[in-house]
Design a protein around this motif. Structure first.
Motif, short mmCIF file in Angstrom:
data_model
loop_
_atom_site.label_atom_id
_atom_site.label_comp_id
_atom_site.label_asym_id
_atom_site.label_seq_id
_atom_site.Cartn_x
_atom_site.Cartn_y
_atom_site.Cartn_z
N GLN A 166 95.98 135.40 60.53
CA GLN A 166 97.84 134.54 60.76
C GLN A 166 97.45 133.49 59.69
OE1 GLN A 166 97.91 133.50 64.37
NE2 GLN A 166 98.05 135.19 65.63
N GLY A 167 96.27 133.71 59.55
CA GLY A 167 96.52 131.75 58.79
C GLY A 167 95.24 131.58 57.40
N GLY A 168 95.51 132.62 56.30
CA GLY A 168 95.32 132.70 55.13
C GLY A 168 94.16 132.19 54.99
N GLY A 169 92.90 132.64 55.67
CA GLY A 169 92.00 131.56 55.37
C GLY A 169 91.26 130.46 57.06
N SER A 170 93.14 129.94 57.38
CA SER A 170 92.82 128.82 58.34
C SER A 170 92.68 129.36 59.58
CB SER A 170 93.52 127.88 58.11
OG SER A 170 94.40 128.38 58.80
N ILE A 171 91.91 128.59 60.57
CA ILE A 171 92.10 129.17 61.83
C ILE A 171 92.98 128.36 62.74
CG2 ILE A 171 90.53 129.59 64.17
CD1 ILE A 171 88.08 129.76 61.98
N ARG A 172 93.70 129.17 63.51
CA ARG A 172 94.58 128.56 64.83
C ARG A 172 94.01 128.38 66.02
NH1 ARG A 172 100.17 130.69 63.51
NH2 ARG A 172 100.11 130.45 65.89
N PHE A 173 93.69 126.70 66.23
CA PHE A 173 92.90 126.75 67.19
C PHE A 173 94.21 126.45 68.18
CE2 PHE A 173 88.80 125.67 65.62
CZ PHE A 173 89.13 125.24 64.92
N PHE A 174 95.53 126.29 68.02
CA PHE A 174 96.60 126.29 69.54
C PHE A 174 97.62 127.04 68.95
CE2 PHE A 174 94.81 122.02 67.96
CZ PHE A 174 94.27 121.93 68.99
N ASN A 175 97.95 127.63 70.08
CA ASN A 175 99.00 128.41 70.08
C ASN A 175 100.56 127.47 69.47
OD1 ASN A 175 100.43 126.74 72.47
ND2 ASN A 175 99.79 127.75 73.43
N THR A 230 103.89 120.17 70.91
CA THR A 230 103.38 118.87 71.98
C THR A 230 102.44 117.82 71.24
OG1 THR A 230 102.76 120.03 73.76
CG2 THR A 230 102.46 118.26 74.01
N ILE A 231 101.06 118.56 69.97
CA ILE A 231 101.09 117.66 69.30
C ILE A 231 101.01 116.91 68.13
CG2 ILE A 231 98.72 118.20 67.60
CD1 ILE A 231 97.53 120.20 69.90
N ASN A 232 102.36 117.58 67.68
CA ASN A 232 102.93 116.55 66.55
C ASN A 232 103.63 115.70 67.37
OD1 ASN A 232 101.75 118.36 64.78
ND2 ASN A 232 104.03 119.91 64.86
N ARG A 233 104.98 116.08 68.30
CA ARG A 233 105.45 115.32 68.56
C ARG A 233 104.48 113.80 69.43
NH1 ARG A 233 110.40 114.20 70.87
NH2 ARG A 233 110.55 112.55 72.98
N ARG A 234 103.93 114.42 69.66
CA ARG A 234 102.88 113.25 70.55
C ARG A 234 102.25 112.17 69.56
NH1 ARG A 234 99.28 113.64 75.12
NH2 ARG A 234 98.71 111.46 74.67
N MET A 235 101.80 112.72 68.04
CA MET A 235 101.25 112.15 66.97
C MET A 235 102.74 111.51 66.00
SD MET A 235 98.63 114.74 65.21
CE MET A 235 99.86 115.15 63.26
N LEU A 236 103.87 111.85 66.11
CA LEU A 236 105.32 111.81 65.81
C LEU A 236 105.69 110.45 66.71
CD1 LEU A 236 106.75 112.65 63.66
CD2 LEU A 236 108.75 113.28 65.57
N ILE A 237 105.36 110.08 67.98
CA ILE A 237 106.03 109.16 68.63
C ILE A 237 105.00 108.01 68.41
CG2 ILE A 237 105.72 108.37 71.20
CD1 ILE A 237 106.74 110.88 71.56
N GLU A 238 103.58 108.69 68.43
CA GLU A 238 102.13 107.71 68.63
C GLU A 238 102.91 106.34 67.19
OE1 GLU A 238 98.06 108.46 68.35
OE2 GLU A 238 97.74 107.30 67.20
N SER A 239 103.05 107.43 65.80
CA SER A 239 103.62 107.11 64.35
C SER A 239 104.52 105.78 64.89
CB SER A 239 103.35 107.31 63.10
OG SER A 239 104.10 107.96 63.06
#
Ligand code: C2E
Ligand code: MG
Ligand code: MG
Ligand code: MG
Length: 283
Positions: free
Chosen positions: A5-14, A20-29
């Motif tokens: 899927q990820g052209g060599g990189s491994i996707r850990f999260f769906n 959810t992680i993106n929003r958390r990071m956005l809110i944190e900064s």
């Protein structure tokens, strides 16, 4: 297949987890910036007795980010806690409380109204906490009992000895403690007599369903009985209707907080209203 899927990189999260992680990071900064520039606001919600006289107030944080819009404390407080931002943010709320209380000491109609501040577990455990509170109390020259701290059962899960010691230290400085969201955690009832508590706050989930769910009604009754037997004040939170108020009153509850009496609003707004009348009308 993750690799495919990820052209060599491994996707850990769906994708949902990633969002959810993106929003958390956005809110944190965004929060980091907002705390630094003191862009959050402190609102006040009154607490009343059976005559609807305001006997205390709870301070609640509000935050509107220019890009993200208004964000609920239920969302940003856990992020502040996880990132450590709760330390400067929580200290700022205590400062606002003590400043307001200091101003109110010169106003007869307001000088007897204590203010409560919510304290996160990480904030309470932080090494500088007692000193910070002591400093604010001393600057404001407040009489004992004016600053209340609302803690939760979560604080009692580990390091009970340290927590209890710290509570006694703060108690000696004139701080009073309320146990917030009481009944939703899993603290042992045995702690209740060990702790220098002033008040139990019946969680709003019980109040909300008490008239339709007998379990919630029984729990509410039990907390009121516990308060009577342990000589603790009990306040019901989330009171929205006259029916709920009447039912609580019939069970012996004498302190209430909720939209029925008043919604959280800027401190200055409540200050002006309280100067007009210390009694709130409910309809
Ligand atoms: P909490 O301390 O249990 O505060 C009560 C929450 O119930 C507040 O939500 C309040 O606005 C809301 N509420 C009050 N009356 C009613 C009512 O009649 N009906 C309903 N449905 N809700 C009512 P809010 O302001 O969104 O805060 C949520 C939680 O965020 C608080 O729960 C508290 O745990 C946390 N919080 C807020 N401000 C602070 C803060 O300065 N420091 C920390 N550590 N936590 C905070
Ligand atoms: Mg609270
Ligand atoms: Mg609560
Ligand atoms: Mg809560």
């Amino acid at each position: 297949e993750a690799k495919a899927q990820g052209g060599g990189s491994i996707r850990f999260f769906n994708p949902a987890m990633q969002e959810t992680i993106n929003r958390r990071m956005l809110i944190e900064s965004a929060l980091r910036r907002a705390v630094k520039h003191q862009e959050l606001e402190v609102y006040l919600q009154p607490q009343v007795n059976q005559h609807h006289e305001v006997v205390a107030g709870e301070l609640l944080l509000r935050w509107t980010d220019p890009d993200l819009g208004s964000i609920s404390p239920a969302e940003f407080i856990p992020i502040a806690e996880a990132s450590g931002l709760i330390i400067p943010l929580g200290a700022w709320v205590i400062e606002q409380a003590c400043r307001t209380l200091r101003d109110w000491q010169t106003i007869d109609a307001l000088k007897h109204i204590p203010l409560a501040v919510n304290i996160s577990p990480r904030q309470f455990r932080h090494g500088g906490f007692v000193t910070q509170v002591e400093h604010c109390l001393r600057e404001a020259k407040l009489p004992a009992g004016m600053l209340e701290l609302e803690i939760t059962e979560g604080m009692l899960i580990d390091n009970v000895d340290v927590t209890v010691k710290r509570m006694y230290k703060l108690g000696d400085l004139g701080v009073r403690f309320s146990l917030d969201d009481f009944g939703t955690g899993y603290a042992s009832l045995a702690y209740l007599k060990q702790l220098p508590l002033y008040q139990l706050k019946i969680d709003q989930s019980f109040v909300r369903d008490m008239l339709t769910d007998v379990n919630d009604d029984v729990i509410t009754q039990t907390i009121l009985g516990l308060g009577r037997n342990l000589n603790l004040s009990v306040i019901a939170e989330g009171v929205e209707t006259v029916k709920q108020r009447d039912h609580l009153q019939a069970m012996g509850c004498t302190k209430f907080q909720g939209f029925l009496f008043g919604k959280p609003a800027p401190i200055a707004e409540w200050q002006a209203r309280l100067l007009e009348s210390a009694v709130l009308s409910v309809d």
